[in-house]
Structure formats: C-alpha cells, structure tokens
Design a protein around this motif. Structure first.
Motif, short mmCIF file in Angstrom:
data_model
loop_
_atom_site.label_atom_id
_atom_site.label_comp_id
_atom_site.label_asym_id
_atom_site.label_seq_id
_atom_site.Cartn_x
_atom_site.Cartn_y
_atom_site.Cartn_z
N PRO A 23 4.35 0.70 9.31
CA PRO A 23 2.93 0.83 8.96
C PRO A 23 2.60 2.08 8.15
O PRO A 23 1.71 2.05 7.31
N ASP A 24 3.36 3.16 8.36
CA ASP A 24 3.06 4.39 7.59
C ASP A 24 3.39 4.22 6.11
O ASP A 24 2.89 4.98 5.27
N LYS A 25 4.16 3.22 5.76
CA LYS A 25 4.45 2.91 4.34
C LYS A 25 3.86 1.56 3.98
O LYS A 25 4.33 0.87 3.06
N GLU A 60 -3.38 -3.38 10.72
CA GLU A 60 -4.43 -4.26 10.19
C GLU A 60 -4.64 -4.08 8.70
O GLU A 60 -5.47 -4.72 8.08
N LYS A 61 -3.84 -3.18 8.10
CA LYS A 61 -4.11 -2.85 6.71
C LYS A 61 -3.25 -3.64 5.72
O LYS A 61 -3.70 -3.95 4.62
N ALA A 62 -1.99 -3.90 6.12
CA ALA A 62 -1.08 -4.50 5.14
C ALA A 62 -0.17 -5.56 5.73
O ALA A 62 0.30 -5.44 6.86
N ALA A 65 3.06 -3.98 1.27
CA ALA A 65 2.49 -3.38 0.04
C ALA A 65 3.49 -3.37 -1.11
O ALA A 65 3.31 -2.63 -2.07
N GLY A 66 4.54 -4.17 -1.00
CA GLY A 66 5.47 -4.29 -2.12
C GLY A 66 6.86 -3.86 -1.77
O GLY A 66 7.14 -3.46 -0.63
N ALA A 67 7.75 -3.97 -2.78
CA ALA A 67 9.07 -3.37 -2.62
C ALA A 67 8.85 -1.86 -2.55
O ALA A 67 7.83 -1.36 -3.02
N ASP A 68 9.79 -1.16 -1.96
CA ASP A 68 9.64 0.29 -1.79
C ASP A 68 9.80 0.99 -3.14
O ASP A 68 10.89 1.02 -3.72
N ILE A 69 8.69 1.54 -3.63
CA ILE A 69 8.68 2.10 -4.98
C ILE A 69 9.63 3.30 -5.10
O ILE A 69 10.21 3.54 -6.16
N LEU A 110 1.13 -7.05 -1.95
CA LEU A 110 1.26 -6.75 -3.37
C LEU A 110 2.72 -6.83 -3.78
O LEU A 110 3.61 -6.52 -2.98
N GLY A 111 2.97 -7.20 -5.03
CA GLY A 111 4.34 -7.23 -5.53
C GLY A 111 5.24 -8.03 -4.61
O GLY A 111 5.01 -9.23 -4.37
N GLY A 112 6.25 -7.36 -4.06
CA GLY A 112 7.17 -8.02 -3.12
C GLY A 112 6.46 -8.64 -1.92
O GLY A 112 7.00 -9.57 -1.30
N GLN A 133 0.46 -9.13 -8.29
CA GLN A 133 1.79 -8.74 -8.78
C GLN A 133 1.58 -7.55 -9.72
O GLN A 133 1.49 -7.72 -10.94
N PRO A 134 1.48 -6.33 -9.15
CA PRO A 134 1.14 -5.16 -9.98
C PRO A 134 2.32 -4.51 -10.71
O PRO A 134 2.18 -3.41 -11.23
N GLU A 135 3.47 -5.20 -10.76
CA GLU A 135 4.68 -4.56 -11.29
C GLU A 135 4.51 -3.98 -12.69
O GLU A 135 5.07 -2.93 -13.00
N LYS A 137 2.24 -2.45 -13.92
CA LYS A 137 1.62 -1.12 -13.84
C LYS A 137 2.67 -0.05 -13.57
O LYS A 137 2.43 1.14 -13.75
N LEU A 138 3.83 -0.48 -13.06
CA LEU A 138 4.95 0.44 -12.83
C LEU A 138 5.96 0.34 -13.97
O LEU A 138 7.05 0.91 -13.91
N GLY A 139 5.62 -0.45 -14.99
CA GLY A 139 6.56 -0.67 -16.10
C GLY A 139 7.67 -1.62 -15.73
O GLY A 139 8.72 -1.67 -16.38
N1 COA Z 1 6.46 1.55 -1.74
C1 COA Z 1 6.62 2.70 -1.09
N2 COA Z 1 5.65 3.32 -0.41
C2 COA Z 1 4.44 2.73 -0.41
C3 COA Z 1 4.19 1.52 -1.08
C4 COA Z 1 5.27 0.91 -1.76
N3 COA Z 1 5.14 -0.26 -2.40
N4 COA Z 1 2.90 1.20 -0.90
C5 COA Z 1 2.35 2.16 -0.15
N5 COA Z 1 3.29 3.09 0.14
C6 COA Z 1 3.12 4.32 0.94
C7 COA Z 1 2.36 5.38 0.19
O1 COA Z 1 3.23 6.09 -0.69
C8 COA Z 1 1.85 6.22 1.32
O2 COA Z 1 2.91 7.02 1.81
P1 COA Z 1 2.69 8.59 2.15
O3 COA Z 1 1.67 8.59 3.24
O4 COA Z 1 4.04 9.05 2.60
O5 COA Z 1 2.21 9.21 0.88
C9 COA Z 1 1.54 5.19 2.40
O6 COA Z 1 2.30 4.03 2.06
C10 COA Z 1 0.07 4.78 2.45
O7 COA Z 1 -0.31 4.35 1.16
P2 COA Z 1 -1.57 4.92 0.37
O8 COA Z 1 -1.35 4.68 -1.08
O9 COA Z 1 -1.87 6.31 0.80
O10 COA Z 1 -2.71 3.96 0.92
P3 COA Z 1 -4.08 3.57 0.19
O11 COA Z 1 -4.91 2.87 1.21
O12 COA Z 1 -4.67 4.73 -0.51
O13 COA Z 1 -3.65 2.48 -0.94
C11 COA Z 1 -2.44 0.59 -1.82
C12 COA Z 1 -3.10 1.24 -0.61
C13 COA Z 1 -1.74 -0.68 -1.36
C14 COA Z 1 -3.52 0.23 -2.87
C15 COA Z 1 -1.43 1.58 -2.45
O14 COA Z 1 -0.58 2.06 -1.42
C16 COA Z 1 -0.57 1.00 -3.53
O15 COA Z 1 -1.03 0.79 -4.65
N6 COA Z 1 0.71 0.72 -3.21
C17 COA Z 1 1.68 0.24 -4.15
C18 COA Z 1 1.46 -1.22 -4.45
C19 COA Z 1 2.44 -1.71 -5.48
O16 COA Z 1 2.43 -1.35 -6.64
N7 COA Z 1 3.32 -2.61 -5.02
C20 COA Z 1 4.26 -3.27 -5.86
C21 COA Z 1 5.57 -2.61 -5.81
S1 COA Z 1 6.72 -3.57 -6.79
#
Ligand code: COA
Length: 261
Positions: A23-25, A60-62, A65-69, A110-112, A133-135, A137-139
């Motif tokens: 949940p922290d990620k 309850e939030k996610a 949120a995708g593959a680990d960026i 999102l994404g993954g 699918q926001p990929e 935005k990450l290029g």
């Molecule tokens: N990979 C790795 N870490 C992620 C992650 C991802 N896809 N999505 C969220 N996290 C981490 C954040 O880095 C943060 O970690 P930290 O507390 O160590 O800094 C934690 O999860 C909480 O996310 P945060 O961004 O602070 O929450 P938010 O409520 O402000 O925003 C999102 C939520 C989903 C909008 C935002 O986290 C986000 O845009 N995530 C990436 C989504 C994405 O591009 N996914 C596709 C990847 S291919």
C-alpha cells in the motif's frame, strides 16, 4: 500462507482472494510481486477447493498504480524486453486461467494496473476507480498487454485515444466504454464480486473452464474457425461427468451436484 512478502492470500469457502499488498507504493508491481502473483495464481490453479479467484489491491486507494517506475527507469533494450515478457507471462496465465478470475478494481489501476485488470475475465470497479495507460507520459509504451488487450476489449479508436493521450478515466467512463462490467460503491465492491463469483461457481466448473477457453481462443480467429473451435469444445464437454449430471438433474427436477470432471 505466510510465504508471500507482497501479497495477502485468503480463502473463503471455495473462493480464493489474492490481495496485492504494497500500500505504501500504491501496490505498484515490482518484479518480486509479479513473481509472487505467478506463484499464487499457479497454486490456486492446482487447488481443487478453489473454484474462483478474486483479485484486488490492499487499502482503499489503489488496485495497482502500475509497474514499479523505479525498476522501469533502469531498463535497456534487452532487459526491457525480458522485463515485459515476464509480466506478459503472468497476464497470459491469468487470462487463460481455468477458473473465473474477477478483478475488484478498488482505486487507481494505471498502466500495469489496467493491464492486470484487462487480463482478468471480468472487472468490477468501485466508484473511486481511476484507470488508464499513462506510459507515454513516462516516454514508454504499455508492455503488459495494454496495446493488445485494450483495443480488443473497448475497440481500436477508444484504445488509441486512451493510450496515446495517457489520460486517466474515472469509473463511470470506464463503464461507458466497456472497460469494466459494473461500478458499485466502495462498500459494495467485495460483496458484489463475491456474489458474482458464487453465481458463476454454481454452474458446472468444467463448462465454465471451456467457456473461458472458447471465448479466449475463438475471438481472434475468423468466425468460421471460431465456430469450429466451439463445436470441438462442445463435443469434449459432452463427455464430462458435469454435463451428464447437469442435464440429468434438470430432467429429474433437482439441483445438479457438479464434481468438476
Ligand atoms: N511505481 C513506483 N512507485 C509508485 C508508483 C509506481 N507506478 N505509483 C505510486 N508510487 C509510489 C510513489 O512514488 C509514492 O512513494 P513514496 O511515498 O515513497 O514517495 C507512493 O507510491 C504514493 O504515491 P503518491 O504519488 O505520493 O500518491 P498520490 O496520491 O499523490 O498520486 C498517483 C497517486 C497514482 C496519481 C501517482 O502515484 C502516480 O501517478 N503514479 C504513477 C502512475 C503511473 O504512471 N503508472 C504507470 C506506470 S507504467
């Protein structure tokens, strides 16, 4: 079941729950989690007590949120291909699972996360779900099946728009385009998924398995080949004990007792 670092596994009657637990990620899929998901799904596949699998993210939030960026940032052309092939293998395992798999999309997918939900047979979302699918935005491009399964589910034009813009859509929009089957309140999400799983489980397990196979394998074939596949699978199902029991029970005006054979 304490063998997973990033998952929580639960069994309630004959329903198996897999809960992604980072949940922290926001339950982002790192390689370790992908491996654990593979292991958990494989063990449910082999467990005859489990008749359906439900998948959600913890908290309850996610959902995911995708593959680990952090992991994505270090990839090159060869490690990038290997990385997505491993992710795709998990998605294919889920898509071709012999038991129904329902995604409870409980927040960001999102994404993954959208790709993981796409691999499941059915998607039910809570009203706070956000998908996309926001990929770009990450290029990057989607790599866990998004460019393939999304257009097959929602159509090419809508998928193009989602993938090229990288925009996030809410639960109602996901429902409108057919990305999810249903939207319910956060409180209703789990009971709704469990009720649907129970409804499916009430049918013959072998029949359910063959329906999944026929739809998955038939959809990408020309109609006449898909129909032939359906006929072949129908023939195979006719020799199962479940089909004998199901038809006999109807004629005897009683409830069937399926054995999954
Ligand atoms: N990979 C790795 N870490 C992620 C992650 C991802 N896809 N999505 C969220 N996290 C981490 C954040 O880095 C943060 O970690 P930290 O507390 O160590 O800094 C934690 O999860 C909480 O996310 P945060 O961004 O602070 O929450 P938010 O409520 O402000 O925003 C999102 C939520 C989903 C909008 C935002 O986290 C986000 O845009 N995530 C990436 C989504 C994405 O591009 N996914 C596709 C990847 S291919």
């Amino acid at each position: 079941m304490g063998e997973y670092k990033n998952l929580e596994i639960r069994q309630e009657e004959n329903i198996g729950w897999i809960i992604i637990n980072r949940p922290d990620k926001l339950n982002a899929l790192n390689q370790e989690t992908i491996k654990e998901l593979h292991k958990a799904f494989s063990s449910f596949q082999d467990d005859s007590r489990i008749k359906a699998v439900l998948l959600k993210g913890s908290g309850e939030k996610a959902f995911v949120a995708g593959a680990d960026i952090k992991e994505l940032s270090g990839l090159d052309s060869s490690s990038g291909k290997k990385y997505v092939l491993e992710g795709q293998e998990l998605m294919s395992l889920i898509e071709n699972f012999r038991k129904p798999v329902i995604a409870a999309v409980n927040g960001y997918a999102l994404g993954g996360g959208t790709e993981l939900a796409l691999a499941c047979h059915i998607r039910i979302a809570s009203d706070n779900a956000k998908m996309g699918q926001p990929e770009v935005k990450l290029g990057l491009i989607p790599g866990f099946g998004g460019t393939q399964r999304l257009p097959r589910l929602v159509g090419k034009g809508v998928a193009m728009e989602m993938i090229l813009s990288g925009k996030t859509i809410n639960a109602q929009e996901a429902l409108r385009i057919g990305l999810v089957n249903k939207v319910v309140s956060q409180e209703e999400l789990i009971p709704t998924c469990e009720a649907l799983a129970r409804e499916i489980i009430a049918g013959g397990p072998k029949a359910v398995e063959y329906c999944i196979k026929s739809i998955n394998k038939g959809l990408d074939r020309p109609l006449d080949e898909g129909l032939l596949l359906e006929a072949e699978l129908f023939g195979e199902v006719c020799s199962t004990q479940d089909s004998k029991e199901g038809t006999k029970a109807f004629l005897e005006k009683r409830k069937p007792e399926f054995q999954g054979r």
